[in-house]
Design a protein around this motif. Structure first.
Motif, PDB file in Angstrom:
ATOM      1  N   ASN A  18     -43.720 -53.968  10.656  1.00 15.05           N
ATOM      2  CA  ASN A  18     -44.823 -53.674   9.745  1.00 15.05           C
ATOM      3  C   ASN A  18     -44.962 -52.177   9.450  1.00 15.05           C
ATOM      4  O   ASN A  18     -46.021 -51.726   9.010  1.00 15.05           O
ATOM      5  CB  ASN A  18     -46.134 -54.234  10.310  1.00 15.05           C
ATOM      6  CG  ASN A  18     -46.144 -55.743  10.273  1.00 15.05           C
ATOM      7  OD1 ASN A  18     -45.807 -56.337   9.241  1.00 15.05           O
ATOM      8  ND2 ASN A  18     -46.471 -56.361  11.395  1.00 15.05           N
ATOM      9  N   ALA A  46     -48.591 -52.025   7.594  1.00 11.79           N
ATOM     10  CA  ALA A  46     -49.335 -53.276   7.354  1.00 11.79           C
ATOM     11  C   ALA A  46     -49.986 -53.775   8.635  1.00 11.79           C
ATOM     12  O   ALA A  46     -49.366 -54.472   9.435  1.00 11.79           O
ATOM     13  CB  ALA A  46     -48.384 -54.337   6.791  1.00 11.79           C
ATOM     14  N   ARG A  48     -52.402 -55.922  11.251  1.00 12.72           N
ATOM     15  CA  ARG A  48     -52.618 -57.362  11.340  1.00 12.72           C
ATOM     16  C   ARG A  48     -54.065 -57.722  11.662  1.00 12.72           C
ATOM     17  O   ARG A  48     -54.463 -58.870  11.553  1.00 12.72           O
ATOM     18  CB  ARG A  48     -51.663 -57.949  12.399  1.00 12.72           C
ATOM     19  CG  ARG A  48     -50.209 -57.870  11.953  1.00 12.72           C
ATOM     20  CD  ARG A  48     -49.251 -58.056  13.100  1.00 12.72           C
ATOM     21  NE  ARG A  48     -49.368 -56.975  14.085  1.00 12.72           N
ATOM     22  CZ  ARG A  48     -48.527 -56.793  15.106  1.00 12.72           C
ATOM     23  NH1 ARG A  48     -47.503 -57.616  15.268  1.00 12.72           N
ATOM     24  NH2 ARG A  48     -48.696 -55.804  15.956  1.00 12.72           N
ATOM     25  N   HIS A  93     -51.250 -58.899   5.665  1.00 13.04           N
ATOM     26  CA  HIS A  93     -51.463 -59.823   6.794  1.00 13.04           C
ATOM     27  C   HIS A  93     -52.932 -60.228   6.944  1.00 13.04           C
ATOM     28  O   HIS A  93     -53.235 -61.248   7.537  1.00 13.04           O
ATOM     29  CB  HIS A  93     -51.033 -59.170   8.111  1.00 13.04           C
ATOM     30  CG  HIS A  93     -49.585 -58.831   8.148  1.00 13.04           C
ATOM     31  ND1 HIS A  93     -48.601 -59.743   7.864  1.00 13.04           N
ATOM     32  CD2 HIS A  93     -48.945 -57.661   8.417  1.00 13.04           C
ATOM     33  CE1 HIS A  93     -47.422 -59.165   7.972  1.00 13.04           C
ATOM     34  NE2 HIS A  93     -47.602 -57.887   8.296  1.00 13.04           N
TER      35      HIS A  93
END
Lengths: 469, 469
Positions: A18, A46, A48, A93
């Motif tokens: 990520n 990114a 989560r 996400h």
């Protein structure tokens, strides 16, 4: 460039899969739906969950690394263009619908949920989330909240702001605030919920939102009113509202837009008239019937050459969908499409349309206009070619005049697209020096290191060209 | 005490007839509608226009003199009690309706306009301003905006915040800002309009407001549903909303309130039942009929012992007016009436009513409850005697427990009355330390010398008693 030790820390937080600092990966997030702006981020991260967001923000705040939160990047103000580098914080996400509460009529979501997915999910329960930006098929709720997105149903139902009940957000210092609640009334302290709505990611990073829903309207009906006289068409808008009818949708499309949309969507739109009003009313059947009839009369009285009621729900849906494709349809025609959203009090629509056409002529430009006429929110759209320097200069001058005219008429430089980078040089025209100073004081109070979406909203320099004349 | 030279300057600005530092004059403005709070101002100053407001604010900012803006002082949070002295800024001269714009459906007013006067003026044009605080006969629009007032129609129509389109205000430094416009959509910069709404005079002094109007509903109908079972009554509220009907008004009155109101208003309210729902629906006739019938069914299904539809518009109006007198009616019974407005998600109303009754019993107090059940905004009202120290201590403990319970249920410490002095010690319970810090940062940014309504919203000390248990 992110230092190696910081990169390692960020990778530990989100997992290496990520964290992307490849050239290809960064290139994808170097621009958004706004033309004319591109800038490479240093990395794309990114998270989560909100704990990861907190950790990332704390590191970035310590090391003064810009953070650009991003949903789908469908905004039209370069609001997610990483013009000062840093990391693009991607919410792919965090895209869960956490709860649909049928007793309190609320939906709670993570910011990365696609708007239309959420709308469909609540509609399955007979509930309705009215804000419908044209980009709703791809936009995210987090983006909608950050930009305070409008849409076609704004006239009757309001905008995103009117549906945000509670927010969870990570501040620049990494702490979490929770504002509001599942509450129709709450005056405990300043309205931080609405301060964050429309703040374009410059005050905090959203991690959760609770939105208000309303009962699904029982039925709806759609009609088209055709005009050979643009001013009469614009006047109709005022007359409908003055007659105390608030339709769900009251859209204006001029001939160039109609032709482009028809060529794109092939649904039988009239292309031989100067302008069309696309009108929808929703609600109980009796009311819808009565309002549609009354509005048809008003259109005819104001010289509509024809009034056509959609024959079926499918036909109605096709008309609305076609309208939503206007930008895409126009964008096919020339290499560069610059879509603006100068907004005026609805009584001034006719004047504004005439002014836009005059300005286009003055600068020798191809400007089509469509938009949410009912709420005075017009989208003059210029078809140009970014490689033609002279033309682009004329485009800039023309839009500056359009903004100035909108303000003269009691309007604003942006109704629903936001300020971002694109409109920052004009913001002072609307708010005045004092207004900007108040905003800066708030920004400095909440994000003293200017790590949250830097370069947005606040201009390095205000455009003085037109206003000084 | 205002220094002689400053007094002279202030008198020059407003004229000697608009400057009052007599003991009698100051005494009148030493309290507002909130019991338990009184403090003498140093002077009462009544400006005649915004320029005078600017000049006054500049002098006060220079000399660190507190300014307490005041409309009619009908607030219930001691929001206009001058607890740090200074001047009470009275808006009695700035009470003009400046414009009713029938094309854009807006009204522009000075802050001192009486709410009901404005409502009547727009209704004469067939337009409707929904927010209707119970105090609307005497409250001012400026006060309503500063407190973000709610009212009986909040469930369907929202609160004051939802109707403020534009504001003009004087900042602590004496500069004027103008926010918003006659615009359905405006995303040019942070939402300063809504930051000011509900800020209780702590961020700026309002000098003008433009409010949104809607078309007057065609008709309305009112009914009463009578219950011997309070929980069933509260459950009905949830069931109505869950059935996708949003009535204009959905009020709850318990037996003590019913008895007090009937003794005061003599309009034939039932006094032999445990609770009543007062329900109003407005809109097109067919819809109103249908909704009223459906709601009557829902009430009966949830064990209402009787459902009575108002026989005439006059009877309906009398019922609504009676409800608005609830506070006055209760206030006659005992020397001290403490009215609170803990608010919960509407799904939690039943639990909250049961909890309030339990808490009243635990502390041996006389607490009646009425309120805007549809939006979860309850008004538990304690009848007490301020001279009974032991009782007043129990009152404080009981309300602290009520606030705590409301927060536990996802609610808030105040739905529509504001924080002021009265609820400041509890604000952190709702917002957390971080929320308070964000608010303080904003306050310091806009009013660094803390001259604007000091001592309000922010507590010297948070109440820790109950939360620590």
């Amino acid at each position: 460039m992110i230092q190696a030790d910081i990169k390692e820390k960020l990778q530990q937080i989100v997992g290496p899969e990520n964290y992307d600092d490849s050239k290809a990966g960064r290139l994808v997030y170097s621009y958004d739906a706004s033309p004319q702006f591109q800038s490479m981020p240093d990395a794309v991260v990114a998270p989560r969950n909100k704990e990861e967001v907190q950790k990332i923000v704390k590191i970035c705040n310590k090391h003064r690394i810009p953070i650009v939160p991003r949903g789908s990047g469908s905004n039209l103000c370069a609001g997610t263009c990483p013009i000062e580098g840093g990391i693009v914080l991607l919410f792919k996400h965090m895209n869960k619908i956490l709860e649909i509460d049928e007793e309190n009529l609320t939906v709670t979501v993570q910011p990365g949920v696609i708007t239309l997915d959420m709308i469909k999910a609540v509609e399955e329960k007979g509930l309705f989330y009215p804000p419908d930006p044209s980009s709703m098929k791809i936009s995210t709720i987090g983006g909608n909240i950050n930009e305070n997105s409008g849409g076609l149903r704004g006239l009757k139902y309001g905008v995103t702001r009117d549906y945000v009940l509670a927010l969870e957000a990570v501040l620049a210092n990494g702490e979490i605030i929770r504002t509001g609640g599942k509450l129709a009334k709450d005056v405990a302290g300043y309205d931080l919920t609405r301060l964050l709505v429309g703040s374009e990611g410059t005050l905090a990073i959203l991690t959760e939102a609770t939105l208000k829903l309303v009962p699904m309207p029982e039925t709806k009906k759609t009609m088209l009113a055709l005009y050979q006289d643009i001013e009469a068409c614009a006047q109709t808008v005022s007359n409908i509202i003055a007659s105390r009818i608030i339709p769900a949708t009251l859209e204006f499309l001029d001939q160039p837009t109609l032709q482009a949309v028809e060529a794109f969507a092939h649904i039988g739109l009239p292309t031989n008239v100067k302008a069309v009003l696309l009108i929808e009313q929703d609600g109980p059947e009796e009311v819808v019937e009565r309002d549609i009839e009354k509005m048809a009369e008003i259109c005819r009285a104001e010289k509509a050459v024809d009034v056509q009621v959609a024959k079926s729900p499918e036909h109605a849906e096709a008309l609305m969908t076609a309208r939503r494709t206007a930008l895409s349809a126009l964008a096919r025609l020339k290499p560069t499409t610059i879509l603006e959203d100068a907004t005026v009090p609805r009584s001034e629509i006719a004047k504004m349309v005439v002014a836009i056409n005059g300005i286009a002529e003055k600068y020798g430009l191809n400007i089509g206009t469509f938009g949410h006429a009912g709420d005075g929110n017009l989208h003059p759209t210029c078809l140009a070619d970014i490689r033609d320097k002279d033309e682009m200069e004329r485009v800039e001058k023309a839009f500056a005049e359009i903004f100035q005219k909108a303000i003269e008429l009691g309007g604003t430089i942006t109704g629903e697209h936001g300020v971002g980078v694109a409109k920052a040089p004009y913001l002072e025209w609307k708010l005045g020096h004092t207004g900007i100073e108040v905003m800066k004081a708030i920004k400095n109070a909440l994000d003293p290191n200017h790590i949250l979406n830097p370069g947005k909203v606040f201009a390095k320099e205000t455009n003085r060209v037109v206003m000084m004349k």
